[in-house]
Design an enzyme around this catalytic site. Structure first.
Site, PDB file in Angstrom:
ATOM      1  N   GLU A   1       0.746  -1.051  -0.236  1.00 57.06           N
ATOM      2  CA  GLU A   1      -0.216   0.052   0.209  1.00 57.06           C
ATOM      3  C   GLU A   1       0.795   1.087  -0.088  1.00 57.06           C
ATOM      4  O   GLU A   1       0.281   1.835   0.572  1.00 57.06           O
ATOM      5  CB  GLU A   1      -1.032  -0.040   1.371  1.00 57.06           C
ATOM      6  CG  GLU A   1      -1.720  -1.258   1.311  1.00 57.06           C
ATOM      7  CD  GLU A   1      -2.479  -1.261   2.416  1.00 57.06           C
ATOM      8  OE1 GLU A   1      -3.577  -1.800   2.482  1.00 57.06           O
ATOM      9  OE2 GLU A   1      -2.881  -0.361   3.390  1.00 57.06           O
TER      10      GLU A   1
ATOM     11  N   GLU B   1      -4.644  -8.960   1.100  1.00 51.94           N
ATOM     12  CA  GLU B   1      -6.218  -8.764   2.383  1.00 51.94           C
ATOM     13  C   GLU B   1      -7.388  -8.380   2.233  1.00 51.94           C
ATOM     14  O   GLU B   1      -7.674  -7.500   1.495  1.00 51.94           O
ATOM     15  CB  GLU B   1      -4.911  -7.028   2.994  1.00 51.94           C
ATOM     16  CG  GLU B   1      -4.096  -7.661   3.281  1.00 51.94           C
ATOM     17  CD  GLU B   1      -3.401  -5.861   4.196  1.00 51.94           C
ATOM     18  OE1 GLU B   1      -4.466  -5.548   4.651  1.00 51.94           O
ATOM     19  OE2 GLU B   1      -1.942  -5.414   4.234  1.00 51.94           O
TER      20      GLU B   1
END
Length: 460
Positions: free
Chosen positions: A165, A360
């Protein structure tokens, strides 16, 4: 059967060094930005729990890996701590090498493939003091760190990730105050983001030039942007949200080029981006082998306010709350399972159907203690429902040709989460903060059946 997943599908969980390891100030590890921030401003942290001990994986990894096997994992993603492996940025910490080699070896011995990430928000503080991602020197420091990791662990790890991220430290550190340096400056944000992307490129370059075995990718939190209506102004808003928060890293990572709309934004806002001539050629040459995708919630937007002087982004789009949204009240996030399908089809259609996996996906719940039964097990049916609903949409995307090869839940054991710490619990396994004991939740048994059968359980 429609309910089955492809042969060899990856099942497991994701976590990170700073959120799970603990041992933050022993065995040679130096301070990260989070260690420093907690030392200087502990009141910013929800429960005043710092990153020193967190979930204690550093000392409990042998039993934790055994538990992963018991949950049916065939893969697990975590990160190496830059501040532990190279405390001064130059010299290798042999205690770190011993720790990580044993972790990766034990994972493999238990049938769990290690997927290893290099950076998960934990900038060593001494680099932060020199400007962090705003200082171009960090690109080469990161490339050296990446090469060190490949050299010391490449015989044990075949699936590497450069960043998790990468948009988050930019958004949270340069557009609000949730990460350091906690400033609001769109021009600084773009320069830091560009250097982050180049650090990724140089790490991929090192990996491929050294002919490391295996493959290398990046993990992005892709958040589909949905407009409020068919109105052209709302559609335009969704385009800008997608360009800024998804395609700003997705396009250069996969295609090797920035989207033209991002270049237009830079011109519109008179952002002066410092770069060198070879940067874009290297970006084009060193693209990823695979993509990891983190998905939790959609982004819903409406037309921006072109006259806004308060927030640059509000000129382009404004958040919109969909009246029909199903919400997770603990996190304030919308639950929209179809978003995962939309991501799958977008990757298929617009990103060369690159191999990808769900890196995720999970639900955070505050006060899970209220769901503990008389036998001490958290009855987290809401987590089972969340995963089931998302996986059904993922199956649809796979059936329609999207090249998805795995699913990782966030997370394995309840772990520490930045300023929120342990406010919201995400794990398949409950962590008792007082004793550090681990207790499987109901979802752990469900996940075992899912992983071992490679099929969604019909009833639970």
């Amino acid at each position: 059967m429609m309910n089955e997943f492809p042969k060899g599908f990856l099942w497991g969980a994701a976590s990170s060094g700073p959120q799970l390891e603990g041992a933050a100030d022993i065995d040679g590890k130096v301070k990260t930005v989070w260690d420093h921030w907690f030392e200087t401003e502990p009141d910013k942290f929800y429960q005043q729990i710092g990153p020193r001990d967190v979930s204690n994986f550093y000392f409990r990894y042998k039993e934790d890996i055994q538990t992963m096997k018991e949950l049916g994992f065939n893969s697990y993603r975590t990160s190496i701590s830059w501040a532990r492996l190279l405390p001064d940025g130059k010299h290798v910490n042999e205690k770190a090498v011993t720790f990580y080699r044993d972790v990766f070896t034990r994972l493999k011995e238990n049938g769990v493939k290690p997927i290893i990430n290099l950076f998960h928000f934990d900038m060593p503080y001494h680099f932060h003091e020199k400007g962090g991602w705003e200082n171009r020197d960090i690109i080469h420091e990161f490339a050296f760190y990446a090469k060190t990791a490949f050299d010391y662990f490449g015989d044990l790890v075949e699936e590497w990730v450069t960043f998790n991220e990468p948009i988050v430290p930019i958004e949270m550190g340069f557009l609000n105050d949730k990460h350091l340096p906690a400033v609001v400056d769109i021009k600084r944000a773009f320069q830091a983001g560009f250097h982050t992307m180049l650090a990724h490129v140089y790490a991929v370059k090192v990996f491929k030039e050294n002919q490391n075995k295996g493959k290398i990718g990046i993990i992005l939190n892709l958040t589909p942007s949905y407009p409020r209506s068919e109105n052209p102004a709302d559609q335009e808003a969704a385009k800008w949200a997608d360009v800024l928060f998804n395609r700003s890293f997705l396009d250069p990572a996969v295609h090797g080029t920035y989207p033209s709309e991002l270049k237009q934004f830079i011109e519109n806002e008179q952002i002066e981006l410092h770069y060198e001539d070879e940067d874009f050629a290297l970006m084009k040459q060193y693209t990823v082998d695979f993509l990891g995708v983190n998905y939790y919630q959609p982004r819903r937007v409406q037309a921006g306010d072109k006259a806004s002087n308060q927030d640059v982004l509000q000129k382009y789009f404004i958040p919109y709350q969909w009246p029909e949204a199903k919400m997770n009240p603990h996190r304030g996030w919308e639950i929209y399972e179809k978003g995962l399908y939309d991501i799958a089809i977008n990757i298929r259609n617009n990103y060369s159907n690159i191999p990808w996996y769900v890196a995720e996906n999970g639900i955070g719940v505050e006060g899970e203690e209220q769901f503990i039964d008389s036998l001490g097990e958290v009855q987290d049916d809401y987590r089972i429902e969340f995963m089931t609903d998302h996986l059904r949409w993922l199956q649809k995307g796979i059936a329609e040709g999207s090249n998805c090869y795995g699913y990782h839940v966030w997370t394995f054991i309840d772990n520490w989460s930045w300023l929120n710490e342990y406010k919201n619990r995400y794990g398949l396994v409950r962590l008792d903060l007082e004793t550090m004991e681990r207790h499987k939740k109901k979802s752990a048994s469900w996940f075992y059946e899912l992983a071992k059968g490679n099929t969604l359980p019909e009833k639970w």
